[in-house]
Scaffold this active site. Structure first.
Site, PDB file in Angstrom:
ATOM      1  N   HIS A  75       0.830  -1.203   0.000  1.00 15.22           N
ATOM      2  CA  HIS A  75       0.000   0.000   0.000  1.00 15.22           C
ATOM      3  C   HIS A  75       0.872   1.262   0.000  1.00 15.22           C
ATOM      4  O   HIS A  75       0.729   2.140  -0.854  1.00 15.22           O
ATOM      5  CB  HIS A  75      -0.916  -0.020   1.230  1.00 15.22           C
ATOM      6  CG  HIS A  75      -1.816   1.166   1.346  1.00 15.22           C
ATOM      7  ND1 HIS A  75      -3.125   1.135   0.928  1.00 15.22           N
ATOM      8  CD2 HIS A  75      -1.594   2.419   1.788  1.00 15.22           C
ATOM      9  CE1 HIS A  75      -3.667   2.327   1.128  1.00 15.22           C
ATOM     10  NE2 HIS A  75      -2.755   3.132   1.650  1.00 15.22           N
ATOM     11  N   GLU A  76       1.777   1.324   0.950  1.00 10.65           N
ATOM     12  CA  GLU A  76       2.592   2.536   1.072  1.00 10.65           C
ATOM     13  C   GLU A  76       3.560   2.668  -0.109  1.00 10.65           C
ATOM     14  O   GLU A  76       3.889   3.771  -0.519  1.00 10.65           O
ATOM     15  CB  GLU A  76       3.335   2.552   2.418  1.00 10.65           C
ATOM     16  CG  GLU A  76       2.438   2.469   3.660  1.00 10.65           C
ATOM     17  CD  GLU A  76       1.320   3.519   3.725  1.00 10.65           C
ATOM     18  OE1 GLU A  76       1.427   4.573   3.060  1.00 10.65           O
ATOM     19  OE2 GLU A  76       0.325   3.270   4.446  1.00 10.65           O
TER      20      GLU A  76
ATOM     21  N   HIS B 252       1.838   4.603  -2.761  1.00 15.37           N
ATOM     22  CA  HIS B 252       1.915   6.053  -2.513  1.00 15.37           C
ATOM     23  C   HIS B 252       3.293   6.600  -2.903  1.00 15.37           C
ATOM     24  O   HIS B 252       3.404   7.607  -3.605  1.00 15.37           O
ATOM     25  CB  HIS B 252       1.715   6.338  -1.015  1.00 15.37           C
ATOM     26  CG  HIS B 252       0.286   6.297  -0.555  1.00 15.37           C
ATOM     27  ND1 HIS B 252      -0.691   7.081  -1.107  1.00 15.37           N
ATOM     28  CD2 HIS B 252      -0.317   5.582   0.435  1.00 15.37           C
ATOM     29  CE1 HIS B 252      -1.847   6.853  -0.478  1.00 15.37           C
ATOM     30  NE2 HIS B 252      -1.648   5.945   0.459  1.00 15.37           N
TER      31      HIS B 252
ATOM     32  N   GLU C  61      -4.536   7.870  -3.036  1.00 13.39           N
ATOM     33  CA  GLU C  61      -5.010   6.602  -2.486  1.00 13.39           C
ATOM     34  C   GLU C  61      -5.281   5.593  -3.601  1.00 13.39           C
ATOM     35  O   GLU C  61      -5.138   4.390  -3.398  1.00 13.39           O
ATOM     36  CB  GLU C  61      -6.260   6.846  -1.635  1.00 13.39           C
ATOM     37  CG  GLU C  61      -6.631   5.698  -0.737  1.00 13.39           C
ATOM     38  CD  GLU C  61      -5.570   5.350   0.310  1.00 13.39           C
ATOM     39  OE1 GLU C  61      -4.625   6.131   0.510  1.00 13.39           O
ATOM     40  OE2 GLU C  61      -5.693   4.280   0.907  1.00 13.39           O
TER      41      GLU C  61
HETATM   42 ZN    ZN Z   1      -3.034   5.221   1.815  1.00 16.21          ZN
END
Ligand code: ZN
Length: 509
Positions: A271-272, A275, A301
């Protein structure tokens, strides 16, 4: 940002000032990263003062009349140029930021930094001790600040519009409610069909013993294998995982490590990475300026959810990689195969924890926060009643009651920051992610074949061209429409979720 000073001297002067402000903002941001990833507890008081001073200094410099004059000079110089010209976009983004910051008196900025600085350690302690009452006074101060903020920014219909627009330029509460209603209407029956099918997925292997150092080593390999550049990145540890960028050359992530649950580190890392890889992919020409960031919180996101879910929870991803994971954790995964692992990481499990919930019901966790924030801001709900309201809505939307406030109302860091209006961008991100993915597959067949082989390379290359390089050049809705050919809707996400969970559960959903 690079501007030709011979051709556009006034715009170049603005860009030069913005580069200085960018440097100071990065230095200030580093204090925040350090507080969550590195700082000893004794640093707390000092850090509150340091961050408050930096925030005031930055606010004063950003709102200086001279900056306003530079913006207007540049705008005059650029008159007649198209809106998608990067220099014109630079003025648009800077003016919005300047006008927003000018709305906020010094006293408000100081109080906000102070409330945030005190709320954060209070939240860490209250969460550890499962004591909502200890955090409630801080949250009351946060609600008051958000109410004050909405009045300072101004709004047409709903005070929540004012706070939402800060994260998602141009989005309104009514539009988001419309999208969320459409989502609920389709997701609730799909989730119910899965529950009623009685099909159980065994995910016990995720909760066995996974030595933390081995998880850290695996996460590092995983991050690099999906394209996260560790020459321009860093993986740290924090209570609540986040990504923080200090320019495209330093885009960091944090993860949390549980010795008895591997899902948090695997999917938190992916997830990160999504980003951080977004900002690593911005156009180098936008460096040291406001265009070298993500288009909005929702678009940001979308990139993390693409990597975490659409890539990281796909069948192909684990068919290609499960052997390596099993070799890293032979004791925990010796009796599991790729198919079993893929189904386990997609189990519709009904957890009360947002960051550990499945793709299907995740959006319902967001609907809950969206509703409660609106009610708090409007004064329809008092903070002292929040924990009860949280549990009631959780039961209604997800059919679960959190066993403690720590797994309920105290689970998220966001209300210490202390901003409302951020949560909806998570669900918007899911919708944008699915719509971008569908467009990428339609445009380039190797996106799908690559993913079947476990690699997001072709997808990330398409995203690099259509999303990442542009940074903040386009408004979020415009970026989505340019990249996908349609305005944002729930359709692509619903098609994606239906197909995905039909496969996971062997059902016709
Ligand atoms: Zn996030």
């Amino acid at each position: 940002m690079k501007i030709d000073a011979a051709a556009l001297p006034r715009t170049a002067a603005l860009a030069e000032r913005l580069a200085e402000l960018h440097d100071i903002a990065c230095a200030a941001g580093l204090l925040g990263w350090d507080r969550e990833a590195n700082m000893p507890p004794g640093g707390q008081e000092g850090r509150i003062a340091q961050m408050g001073t930096m925030s005031r200094l930055l606010h004063r410099m950003t709102t200086d009349d001279a900056v306003g004059a530079l913006i207007e000079d540049a705008a005059t110089e650029l008159a007649g140029r198209p809106a998608d010209d990067p220099a014109v976009a630079l003025v648009r983004v800077t003016r919005r930021h300047y006008d927003d910051a000018r709305c906020l008196p010094d006293d408000f900025v100081r109080r906000r930094a102070d409330v945030s600085g005190r709320a954060h350690p209070a939240w860490v302690k209250a969460r550890a001790e499962d004591d909502f009452g200890a955090f409630a006074p801080h949250l009351e101060a946060v609600v008051d600040l958000n109410r004050e903020l909405a009045e300072l920014y101004g709004y047409a219909d709903d005070p929540y519009d004012a706070v939402l627009d800060r994260f998602e330029e141009g989005a309104t509460t009514a539009e988001v409610r419309g999208l969320f209603d459409a989502l609920q209407a389709t997701l609730v029956p799909i989730a119910a069909a899965i529950r009623e099918s009685g099909r159980a997925i065994d995910d016990r292997m995720l909760h066995r013993h996974y030595p933390v150092p081995d998880q850290q080593a695996y996460a590092r390999e995983l991050a690099q294998s999906v394209g996260y550049d560790l020459e321009r990145g860093h993986i740290g540890t924090a209570v609540h995982p986040f990504a923080a960028s200090f320019g495209r050359g330093d885009c960091r992530i944090t993860t949390r490590w549980y010795p008895d649950f591997v899902g948090a580190s695997l999917f938190g890392t992916l997830h990160e990475c999504g980003h951080a890889m977004y900002e690593q992919g911005t156009d180098p020409a936008y460096a040291r300026g406001p265009l070298g960031r993500g288009a909005s919180s929702g678009v940001h996101e979308s990139q993390s959810r693409l990597m975490e879910n659409i890539v990281g929870r796909s069948r192909g991803f684990w068919e290609a990689r499960f052997g390596g994971l099993q070799a890293a954790f032979p004791a925990a995964l010796g009796d599991t195969d790729a198919d079993g692992f893929y189904r386990a990481v997609n189990k519709v499990s009904g957890t009360p924890i947002r960051v550990e919930s499945d793709e299907l019901t995740y959006n319902l966790h967001i609907v809950l926060r969206f509703e409660l924030e609106q009610a708090l801001l409007a004064g329809d709900l008092a903070v002292r009643d929040l924990a009860g309201a949280w549990n009631d809505r959780m039961a209604a939307l997800l059919g679960i009651v959190p066993p403690s406030n720590r797994e309920g109302v105290l689970q998220d860091v966001h209300w210490t920051r202390p901003s409302f209006g951020y949560f909806p961008t998570y669900a918007l991100g899911n919708l944008i992610a699915a719509q971008l993915y569908e467009a990428a597959v339609a445009a380039d067949p190797t996106v799908a074949t690559d993913l079947q082989a476990g690699s997001p390379a072709a997808l990330w290359s398409w995203l690099g061209e259509h999303v990442h390089q542009h940074g903040k050049r386009f408004k979020p809705a415009e970026l989505v429409e340019r990249a996908t050919g349609s305005p944002l809707s729930v359709d692509a996400f619903v098609r994606y979720a239906r197909a995905k969970f039909s496969d996971v559960y062997d059902l016709e959903l």
